[in-house]
Each structure stands twice: as structure tokens, then as C-alpha cells.
Design a protein around this motif. Sequence first.
Motif, short mmCIF file in Angstrom:
data_model
loop_
_atom_site.label_atom_id
_atom_site.label_comp_id
_atom_site.label_asym_id
_atom_site.label_seq_id
_atom_site.Cartn_x
_atom_site.Cartn_y
_atom_site.Cartn_z
N ASN A 107 0.83 -1.20 0.00
CA ASN A 107 0.00 0.00 0.00
C ASN A 107 0.87 1.26 0.00
OD1 ASN A 107 -2.71 1.28 0.32
ND2 ASN A 107 -1.76 2.05 2.19
N VAL A 135 0.89 4.30 -2.80
CA VAL A 135 0.72 5.69 -2.41
C VAL A 135 1.81 6.54 -3.05
CG1 VAL A 135 0.85 7.30 -0.47
CG2 VAL A 135 -0.57 5.26 -0.29
N ASP A 158 1.10 6.90 -6.76
CA ASP A 158 0.02 7.87 -6.95
C ASP A 158 0.52 9.29 -6.70
OD1 ASP A 158 -1.95 6.06 -7.64
OD2 ASP A 158 -2.65 5.78 -5.57
N CYS A 172 3.47 13.68 0.29
CA CYS A 172 3.08 12.47 -0.43
C CYS A 172 1.61 12.14 -0.18
CB CYS A 172 3.98 11.31 0.00
SG CYS A 172 3.60 9.74 -0.78
N ALA A 173 1.19 12.24 1.07
CA ALA A 173 -0.19 11.94 1.42
C ALA A 173 -1.17 12.91 0.76
CB ALA A 173 -0.38 11.97 2.93
N ALA A 200 -1.12 12.04 -3.25
CA ALA A 200 -1.62 10.74 -3.67
C ALA A 200 -3.07 10.75 -4.14
CB ALA A 200 -1.42 9.72 -2.54
N LYS A 233 -4.37 9.37 -7.70
CA LYS A 233 -5.28 8.23 -7.76
C LYS A 233 -6.44 8.51 -8.72
CE LYS A 233 -7.79 4.91 -4.95
NZ LYS A 233 -8.16 4.46 -3.59
#
Length: 392
Positions: A6, A10, A13, A305-306, A309, A313
Motif C-alpha cells: 500500500n 501511495v 500515486d 506524499c499523502a 496521492a 489516484k
Amino acid sequence: MSAAANARLVQVDALRGFALFGILSVNIWAFADPFYASTTSNPAYASVLDHGVRLLVALLFETKFYLLFSFLFGYSFTLQMAAAERAKAAFVPRMLRRQLALLALGLVHGALLYYGEILSTYALLGLVLLAARNLSAARARRWAIGLVVVACALWMVLGVLQGLGGEWVGTGHGEGQAKLAAFSAGALQTLQFHSREVWATVPALWLLQGPSALAMFLFGYAAGRQQWLASPQAWDPRARRLLLITAPLGLLGALVYALTAAFKPGGGLETFAFGLGQLTAPLLTAAYCLLMLALFNTTAGARLCARLAPLGKMALSNYLMQSMLLGLLFTGYGAGWINQIEPWLLLPMAAAIFILQMWLSAHWLRRHPYGPFEWLLRAATLLAWPNWRRSQ
């Protein structure tokens, strides 16, 4: 799915989300500047700042980020292969349906919103990648390198021939004036311009961008086969050494291209510089990728990054949204601001649109498993209606 897998997805993405910013930073010029990518510079650019911003965009953004997107397309192709294998489903019919749906979507997008769209190119090149799906990673890399070298050499030879024929610099103004008139007039004229120009522009983009995009598909495919991004931290020990090679060479070719695109467009000089820039652009794209992966592995970078993403996506939906928003700002579909915004304001405007998309993407994915157009593409791929909302 494991936590490690996962985390890998991430970061893939997030790289795709980062690529979207670069693509937006280029495409906004195609809407705001009627002379962008034409055979002459915009005659309204009177100051050093105007030309400096144009030079900066050509140096750091043009011909770089669609390559990153293409690399990730090839990488995701291997993830699609793995998903079909897990589902015990035939991969080829799935991908044929997916690519044909993408082709239809791209042509509609081009005819309605942005005549310079790239989705149809990805759709057709994806069929080539599908035919080459049994290549080994090593052979895919060799084909990719050969494709880049041959295509770029041909562009440079063509540039020299143009120059020897007396056409070192372009002189035409007609294309820019036609766009300016259409985008300034109203919605019907804007629609007519897009629907007319898409049939000439898309084949030209297949010629201009197709070889490099296909090469990056193959590089991404090879990377996916060998799971290069399965453990992004593994790149850290080699990142500095690779950056010392890729960044200077990539920037050198980009600088030659940027100088001609900003000051001497439309002739043999730009054609030659385009070939040289395309030869080194994959190196600068690789440098961007290495820098972002290194950043994602820091505390502050993990937060970035979070945030990136969700954009990546639902990259297809965000790409189409960018065309819609730019159309509302700069064409007859909305405000009609073409050729009315100072060049130095275009990058901040792109950043503002991108931040809005970050918020919208995160908000949407809290309630939905896919973006709206990802949902539609998935339905065509699987021949079944995916879940529209997340289960409680």
C-alpha cells in the motif's frame, strides 16, 4: 494488501499527482497565450520578465512531465497485469476495452475542451505496449533507448535541413490570431475551434510526443516488471550519484531547447533543439522522480506524499477538470481571458488550481473509491459497474 504494498502504491500515486502539476503548468499556456507552440513569440511580451517566465516554463516543465506520466503509465500497466492475474481474468480483452474507452474519451475531450489533448495518444500507444507485454525488462529498456535515440536524431537532422533551406526561425502569426479570435468570441466559436483543430493537432502530437512517450511506457514497464518502486527507500543510497549524472545533462539539453522555444521559435533552430531536448528530457524527468522519492521518505515529504496521492489516484478526472477550469478562465466558455493575463501570473494561477484539486480529490475519495472518470474507465475495463460509494 500488505502495508508495504500500500505504501508503494501511495508513492506511485503521489508521483502521478506531482506530474499533474507539471502538465497543468504547461497546458495553462496553451489556453492563456494564443501564440504558444506557434511559429512565433507572442508580440505582446515586451519585458524581460515576460520572456524570463516563458524561458523558465520551457526549461523546467515542457517535455518533462508528460514523460513522467508516461513512465507511470507503463509502470501501472504491470500492476494491471498483476490485478488480472489475481482475478483469474483474461488480461488482453480487459486492456483492449480500457484503451478503446480511453481513446473515445480523449477524442471527445479534444473536440470539446482542449484540442491538444494527449489521452488518445496514450490510448493508441497503450495498444503497442499491450502487443509487447511479453518483452523482458532488459529488452524493453533496449527498445526504449533505441527509440529515443533514433527519433531524436531524426528531429535534429530535420532541423538542420530546415535551416539549410533558409528556415532557421519561424515568421507566421496566423495560428495565434485564429485562436485569439475564437477564444475571445464566445462558446460556439471556442467549440468550433477545438473541434476543428483537434484533428490536425492530435496526429501532430503523435509525431512529436509519441516516440518519447512510448519509450517511457517501455521504461515504466521494465521498472514495473522488476518492481523498482516496490521499495522506494532502496534508491536512497544511489540517488545522489544518479542525480549528479541525470540533472546536469537533462538541464543542459533543456536549456538549449528553452532558449530557442522562448526566443527563436518555429524554424530549424527550434526543431534541432527539440530533438536535443527530447534526447535529454528523460534524464531530467528521472532526476525529478529521484528527488520526489527522496523527499517522500522524509517526515515533511511524507505529508506532501499523502496530499499528492489522492490527486494521482484520480489523475484522469483531474486532467479533464484542468481543461474544464482553464476553458472557463481563458476561452469563450467563460471569462475569455486569453492574452489578458500577465505571463508571470500564470504559474501562480496554476498552483491555485492545483491546490483546489488537492482539496477536491481528498474530499471526493473520502466518499468514493474512484474518481468519476476512473470509475467509468474501470466499468469499461471490467464490463461491470464498480461501487460508486465507499462501503461504510
